[in-house]
Write an enzyme that holds these catalytic residues in place. Sequence first.
Site, PDB file in Angstrom:
ATOM      1  N   HIS A 113     -20.814  12.845 -12.932  1.00  0.00           N
ATOM      2  CA  HIS A 113     -20.565  14.041 -12.111  1.00  0.00           C
ATOM      3  C   HIS A 113     -19.881  15.137 -12.940  1.00  0.00           C
ATOM      4  O   HIS A 113     -18.896  14.857 -13.612  1.00  0.00           O
ATOM      5  CB  HIS A 113     -19.676  13.693 -10.916  1.00  0.00           C
ATOM      6  CG  HIS A 113     -20.330  12.777  -9.927  1.00  0.00           C
ATOM      7  ND1 HIS A 113     -20.476  11.427 -10.164  1.00  0.00           N
ATOM      8  CD2 HIS A 113     -20.905  13.028  -8.722  1.00  0.00           C
ATOM      9  CE1 HIS A 113     -21.111  10.876  -9.129  1.00  0.00           C
ATOM     10  NE2 HIS A 113     -21.386  11.822  -8.239  1.00  0.00           N
ATOM     11  N   ASP A 158     -24.242  15.064 -11.210  1.00  0.00           N
ATOM     12  CA  ASP A 158     -24.385  15.545  -9.837  1.00  0.00           C
ATOM     13  C   ASP A 158     -23.236  16.469  -9.438  1.00  0.00           C
ATOM     14  O   ASP A 158     -22.161  16.444 -10.035  1.00  0.00           O
ATOM     15  CB  ASP A 158     -24.386  14.354  -8.868  1.00  0.00           C
ATOM     16  CG  ASP A 158     -25.691  13.566  -8.902  1.00  0.00           C
ATOM     17  OD1 ASP A 158     -26.521  13.823  -9.797  1.00  0.00           O
ATOM     18  OD2 ASP A 158     -25.855  12.685  -8.040  1.00  0.00           O
TER      19      ASP A 158
END
Length: 245
Positions: free
Chosen positions: A193, A48
């Site tokens: 991430h 993400d």
Amino acid sequence: MGGFVLGAGLTGAAVAAGYQCMAPRGQWYGRTFTGLQPESKQMALTYDDGPNDPHTFRLLEVLAKHDVKATFFLIGRFVRQRPDIARDLVRAGHVVGNHTFSHPNLIFATAKRTRAELTTCEHALSDAVGEHSRLFRPPFGGRRPNTLRIARGLGLEPVMWSVTGGDWKGKPAEFVERKVGQHVRGGDVILLHDGSHAAFGADRSQSVIATDHLIARYRSEGYKFLTVQEMMEKRAVSSQLSALS
Ligand SMILES: [Zn+2]
């Protein structure tokens, strides 16, 4: 295995349509995709808050080294800033999805704001890479039934996760690897991430190192790495087969 072969013979659109048709309407409200059944020796790595520089590039190198395809939920404003990185992801065979334009917590967003966040991110993705997945992940995992209804109304499929690496905390790679290792059951969607919603350029070097080690470990244990799209297609096919039997 039969299901896999059948899946390979269908077009993505047919499988996606099948997936939607097979889902009882009553389950649509509030349902999100979080992976396959446990013990399936499959795993989807998801990232993400990118695109990011240089860590998305470092991650691309690691994924290429292991020949693993992953799923990236991109922030629209960073895609506008660096569409070249989004294009590199797609060119390398990875799946990109919608993570809103500016990363608000949609629990607190009006319907109008939610719709605007999703559509402006879609436009940023379309302008950068053209055709792309219909996957959407809400920032912070925050969503209300209305959030999901709006997303589905726009043709987006909400995706959450079953395991998080906690890598936004700035902890070393070993922490992330241990945290993932404690929760993997098989069929998992792993949340990591490659960027940070707080600022472009955030240091995600530990996520890159953790990725390298996690792939090596789970591949040696017999796991296969799929994109979220591939996982959803597998589930769609198995639903169709069980409906036929
Ligand atoms: Zn995020």
